[in-house]
Write a protein that holds these residues in place. Sequence first.
Motif, short mmCIF file in Angstrom:
data_model
loop_
_atom_site.label_atom_id
_atom_site.label_comp_id
_atom_site.label_asym_id
_atom_site.label_seq_id
_atom_site.Cartn_x
_atom_site.Cartn_y
_atom_site.Cartn_z
N GLN A 29 0.84 -1.19 0.00
CA GLN A 29 0.00 0.00 0.00
C GLN A 29 0.89 1.24 0.00
N ALA A 30 0.60 2.19 -0.90
CA ALA A 30 1.41 3.41 -1.00
C ALA A 30 1.11 4.34 0.17
N LEU A 31 2.14 4.99 0.66
CA LEU A 31 1.98 5.96 1.72
C LEU A 31 1.61 7.31 1.11
N ALA A 32 1.13 8.22 1.94
CA ALA A 32 0.57 9.48 1.45
C ALA A 32 1.60 10.42 0.84
N TYR A 33 2.83 10.46 1.38
CA TYR A 33 3.82 11.44 0.92
C TYR A 33 5.13 10.75 0.57
N LYS A 34 5.73 11.21 -0.52
CA LYS A 34 7.02 10.71 -0.94
C LYS A 34 7.98 11.89 -1.04
N MET A 35 9.18 11.71 -0.55
CA MET A 35 10.22 12.71 -0.66
C MET A 35 11.34 12.14 -1.50
N THR A 48 20.59 9.54 -4.99
CA THR A 48 19.16 9.78 -4.85
C THR A 48 18.65 9.03 -3.62
N VAL A 49 17.84 9.73 -2.82
CA VAL A 49 17.24 9.13 -1.62
C VAL A 49 15.73 9.28 -1.74
N ARG A 50 15.01 8.18 -1.52
CA ARG A 50 13.54 8.21 -1.55
C ARG A 50 13.02 7.79 -0.18
N ILE A 51 12.10 8.60 0.35
CA ILE A 51 11.50 8.30 1.64
C ILE A 51 9.99 8.45 1.51
N GLU A 52 9.24 7.51 2.07
CA GLU A 52 7.78 7.59 2.07
C GLU A 52 7.30 7.63 3.51
N ARG A 53 6.32 8.50 3.77
CA ARG A 53 5.75 8.63 5.10
C ARG A 53 4.27 8.95 4.98
N THR A 91 6.11 14.76 -2.95
CA THR A 91 4.96 14.47 -3.79
C THR A 91 3.85 13.90 -2.91
N ASP A 92 2.63 14.43 -3.06
CA ASP A 92 1.52 13.92 -2.26
C ASP A 92 0.85 12.75 -2.96
N LYS A 93 -0.18 12.19 -2.33
CA LYS A 93 -0.84 10.99 -2.86
C LYS A 93 -1.55 11.25 -4.19
N TYR A 142 5.83 19.36 -4.57
CA TYR A 142 6.07 20.58 -3.81
C TYR A 142 7.58 20.77 -3.62
N PRO A 143 8.15 21.85 -4.16
CA PRO A 143 9.55 22.17 -3.87
C PRO A 143 9.65 22.78 -2.47
N PRO A 144 10.85 22.97 -1.94
CA PRO A 144 11.00 23.46 -0.56
C PRO A 144 10.24 24.75 -0.25
N GLU A 145 10.17 25.67 -1.17
CA GLU A 145 9.47 26.93 -0.89
C GLU A 145 7.96 26.76 -0.77
N GLU A 146 7.43 25.59 -1.13
CA GLU A 146 5.99 25.33 -1.05
C GLU A 146 5.63 24.28 0.02
N PHE A 147 6.58 23.87 0.85
CA PHE A 147 6.32 22.86 1.87
C PHE A 147 5.18 23.28 2.81
N ASP A 148 5.12 24.57 3.12
CA ASP A 148 4.08 25.05 4.04
C ASP A 148 2.67 24.86 3.48
N LYS A 149 2.54 24.77 2.16
CA LYS A 149 1.22 24.53 1.55
C LYS A 149 0.70 23.15 1.94
N LEU A 150 1.60 22.22 2.17
CA LEU A 150 1.18 20.88 2.60
C LEU A 150 0.54 20.91 3.98
N LEU A 151 1.01 21.80 4.83
CA LEU A 151 0.44 21.91 6.18
C LEU A 151 -0.97 22.49 6.15
N ALA A 152 -1.24 23.34 5.18
CA ALA A 152 -2.55 23.97 5.08
C ALA A 152 -3.59 23.01 4.51
#
Length: 104
Positions: A44-50, A58-63, A86-88, A93-103
């Motif tokens: 099952q895929a997790l909601a967020y991938k970095m 290259t490093v891939r992390i899913e949470r 990347t969301d589900k 989202y690049p670093p300058e848009e990370f806060d949009k994920l919180l909203a």
Amino acid sequence: MGATERCALADPAPAVPPNCHSPSEIRPKAAANKRRMDQVGEGQALAYKMIAERENETVRIERESTFIIIAKAKVWASEGWQVVITDKDGKSYPPEEFDKLLAA
């Protein structure tokens, strides 16, 4: 006699576990760990991938947690990595848009 004293006095015989606690002192929490793994499920895929990239690495992390993935991404970015979350739904989202994920 406490665990520290017992551990210090223990000879290297296998009667004393490596953590210096008898099995009745500290019980493993296998049921809680298993339940958590069952919630995600295999395959099952997790909601967020970095994805973090630097030079030829290259490093891939899913949470599942927005907070955890953003915290990890900020740390990687602060170390000079190019980071994208990347969301589900597949939106990146690049670093300058990370806060949009919180909203969201």
